[in-house]
Each structure stands twice: as structure tokens, then as C-alpha cells.
Design a protein around this motif. Structure first.
Motif, PDB file in Angstrom:
ATOM      1  N   GLY A  42       0.803  -1.218   0.000  1.00 20.03           N
ATOM      2  CA  GLY A  42       0.000   0.000   0.000  1.00 20.03           C
ATOM      3  C   GLY A  42       0.836   1.269   0.000  1.00 20.03           C
ATOM      4  O   GLY A  42       0.318   2.378  -0.091  1.00 20.03           O
ATOM      5  N   GLU A  43       2.152   1.110   0.074  1.00 23.27           N
ATOM      6  CA  GLU A  43       3.060   2.255   0.104  1.00 23.27           C
ATOM      7  C   GLU A  43       3.254   2.821  -1.305  1.00 23.27           C
ATOM      8  O   GLU A  43       3.387   2.080  -2.269  1.00 23.27           O
ATOM      9  N   VAL A  44       3.275   4.144  -1.396  1.00 20.38           N
ATOM     10  CA  VAL A  44       3.590   4.822  -2.658  1.00 20.38           C
ATOM     11  C   VAL A  44       5.114   4.953  -2.714  1.00 20.38           C
ATOM     12  O   VAL A  44       5.712   5.632  -1.886  1.00 20.38           O
ATOM     13  N   THR A  45       5.734   4.267  -3.673  1.00 22.08           N
ATOM     14  CA  THR A  45       7.194   4.301  -3.754  1.00 22.08           C
ATOM     15  C   THR A  45       7.700   5.256  -4.828  1.00 22.08           C
ATOM     16  O   THR A  45       8.870   5.581  -4.854  1.00 22.08           O
ATOM     17  N   ASP A  46       6.810   5.682  -5.703  1.00 20.84           N
ATOM     18  CA  ASP A  46       7.216   6.659  -6.707  1.00 20.84           C
ATOM     19  C   ASP A  46       5.991   7.457  -7.116  1.00 20.84           C
ATOM     20  O   ASP A  46       4.912   6.906  -7.297  1.00 20.84           O
ATOM     21  N   VAL A  47       6.153   8.750  -7.206  1.00 18.89           N
ATOM     22  CA  VAL A  47       5.097   9.612  -7.737  1.00 18.89           C
ATOM     23  C   VAL A  47       5.784  10.736  -8.483  1.00 18.89           C
ATOM     24  O   VAL A  47       6.765  11.306  -8.010  1.00 18.89           O
ATOM     25  N   ARG A  48       5.307  10.974  -9.685  1.00 18.53           N
ATOM     26  CA  ARG A  48       5.880  12.053 -10.501  1.00 18.53           C
ATOM     27  C   ARG A  48       4.766  12.710 -11.301  1.00 18.53           C
ATOM     28  O   ARG A  48       3.701  12.138 -11.483  1.00 18.53           O
ATOM     29  N   ILE A  49       5.061  13.895 -11.771  1.00 19.70           N
ATOM     30  CA  ILE A  49       4.100  14.627 -12.601  1.00 19.70           C
ATOM     31  C   ILE A  49       4.415  14.318 -14.059  1.00 19.70           C
ATOM     32  O   ILE A  49       5.524  14.543 -14.520  1.00 19.70           O
ATOM     33  N   VAL A  50       3.413  13.770 -14.747  1.00 19.63           N
ATOM     34  CA  VAL A  50       3.538  13.459 -16.168  1.00 19.63           C
ATOM     35  C   VAL A  50       3.293  14.723 -16.987  1.00 19.63           C
ATOM     36  O   VAL A  50       3.982  14.999 -17.955  1.00 19.63           O
ATOM     37  N   SER A  51       2.282  15.498 -16.579  1.00 18.78           N
ATOM     38  CA  SER A  51       2.006  16.780 -17.229  1.00 18.78           C
ATOM     39  C   SER A  51       1.323  17.702 -16.229  1.00 18.78           C
ATOM     40  O   SER A  51       0.668  17.247 -15.299  1.00 18.78           O
ATOM     41  N   SER A  52       1.504  18.994 -16.431  1.00 13.90           N
ATOM     42  CA  SER A  52       0.901  19.978 -15.543  1.00 13.90           C
ATOM     43  C   SER A  52       0.618  21.265 -16.294  1.00 13.90           C
ATOM     44  O   SER A  52       1.457  21.733 -17.065  1.00 13.90           O
ATOM     45  N   GLU A  53      -0.563  21.811 -16.040  1.00 14.07           N
ATOM     46  CA  GLU A  53      -0.937  23.115 -16.595  1.00 14.07           C
ATOM     47  C   GLU A  53      -0.754  24.225 -15.559  1.00 14.07           C
ATOM     48  O   GLU A  53      -1.031  25.383 -15.842  1.00 14.07           O
ATOM     49  N   GLY A  55       2.057  25.370 -13.818  1.00 17.16           N
ATOM     50  CA  GLY A  55       3.202  26.268 -13.937  1.00 17.16           C
ATOM     51  C   GLY A  55       3.670  26.818 -12.603  1.00 17.16           C
ATOM     52  O   GLY A  55       4.171  27.931 -12.518  1.00 17.16           O
ATOM     53  N   ASP A  56       3.498  26.029 -11.534  1.00 17.06           N
ATOM     54  CA  ASP A  56       3.909  26.456 -10.199  1.00 17.06           C
ATOM     55  C   ASP A  56       4.722  25.320  -9.573  1.00 17.06           C
ATOM     56  O   ASP A  56       4.172  24.380  -8.999  1.00 17.06           O
ATOM     57  N   ALA A  57       6.037  25.399  -9.687  1.00 12.53           N
ATOM     58  CA  ALA A  57       6.927  24.324  -9.240  1.00 12.53           C
ATOM     59  C   ALA A  57       6.801  24.052  -7.747  1.00 12.53           C
ATOM     60  O   ALA A  57       6.856  22.897  -7.313  1.00 12.53           O
ATOM     61  N   GLU A  58       6.630  25.088  -6.954  1.00 15.02           N
ATOM     62  CA  GLU A  58       6.519  24.912  -5.504  1.00 15.02           C
ATOM     63  C   GLU A  58       5.251  24.138  -5.143  1.00 15.02           C
ATOM     64  O   GLU A  58       5.282  23.208  -4.326  1.00 15.02           O
ATOM     65  N   LEU A  59       4.137  24.497  -5.742  1.00 17.28           N
ATOM     66  CA  LEU A  59       2.881  23.780  -5.511  1.00 17.28           C
ATOM     67  C   LEU A  59       3.026  22.319  -5.941  1.00 17.28           C
ATOM     68  O   LEU A  59       2.629  21.407  -5.218  1.00 17.28           O
ATOM     69  N   GLU A  60       3.619  22.098  -7.091  1.00 10.43           N
ATOM     70  CA  GLU A  60       3.793  20.732  -7.595  1.00 10.43           C
ATOM     71  C   GLU A  60       4.679  19.919  -6.651  1.00 10.43           C
ATOM     72  O   GLU A  60       4.390  18.757  -6.367  1.00 10.43           O
ATOM     73  N   ARG A  61       5.743  20.520  -6.135  1.00  7.47           N
ATOM     74  CA  ARG A  61       6.629  19.827  -5.194  1.00  7.47           C
ATOM     75  C   ARG A  61       5.873  19.432  -3.930  1.00  7.47           C
ATOM     76  O   ARG A  61       6.005  18.309  -3.432  1.00  7.47           O
TER      77      ARG A  61
END
Length: 91
Positions: A42-53, A55-61
């Protein structure tokens, strides 16, 4: 379906992160597509953004950091990698 339940349970935390970012940029909105790898534990071992509209790197992080804390139900299955779109719009 199980993934939707976990995201629904964590909706308030995600909304809180987004609402804080809105204070700095009231026009902030758009869709983010995430790719998650969930282990049988049940652990999330990887999460990444494939696409984003956004344009806010801090929010995405901050979103990625929060989603890494999600816990899914233990299942006797192989690790799964899946995508999840999230729409962000000011309310």
C-alpha cells in the motif's frame, strides 16, 4: 476504485495545499496528471508529474510530497504503476 477512495480521503489535504498557493496566485488553475507506483503493502514508492498546466513548481513539489504519504490497502498483487489526473480550479 480503491485509488479514488484514498484520494477522496486526502482531498482536504490536497485542497489545503492548493488554497495556500492560490493566495500568492489567485489565477492558479489547471490539470495535473500524476504517475504513481503503489506497492502491494500500500506504500507509494514513486510519484511524478507526467504533465501539468499549473506552472507552479513549488505547488507541484508540495503535492508530490503529500501524495508520497498516501497509504493504500494491502493487496496480494504486484506493484502497480498508474496515472491519476487532478483538476485544480478556484472555488
Amino acid at each position: 476504485e480503491a485509488m479514488e477512495l484514498v484520494f477522496d480521503r486526502n482531498k482536504a489535504a490536497i485542497s489545503s495545499i492548493y488554497n495556500r498557493a492560490l493566495r500568492d496566485n489567485p489565477a492558479l488553475q489547471g490539470k495535473v496528471v500524476l504517475q504513481l507506483t503503489i506497492q502491494p503493502s500500500g506504500e507509494v514508492t514513486d510519484v511524478r508529474i507526467v504533465s501539468s498546466e499549473l506552472g507552479d513548481a513549488e505547488l507541484e513539489r508540495k503535492l508530490l510530497a503529500r501524495i508520497r504519504l498516501f497509504r493504500f490497502a494491502d493487496k496480494d498483487v504486484e506493484a502497480i504503476t498508474t496515472t491519476k489526473p487532478i483538476e485544480f480550479f478556484p472555488s
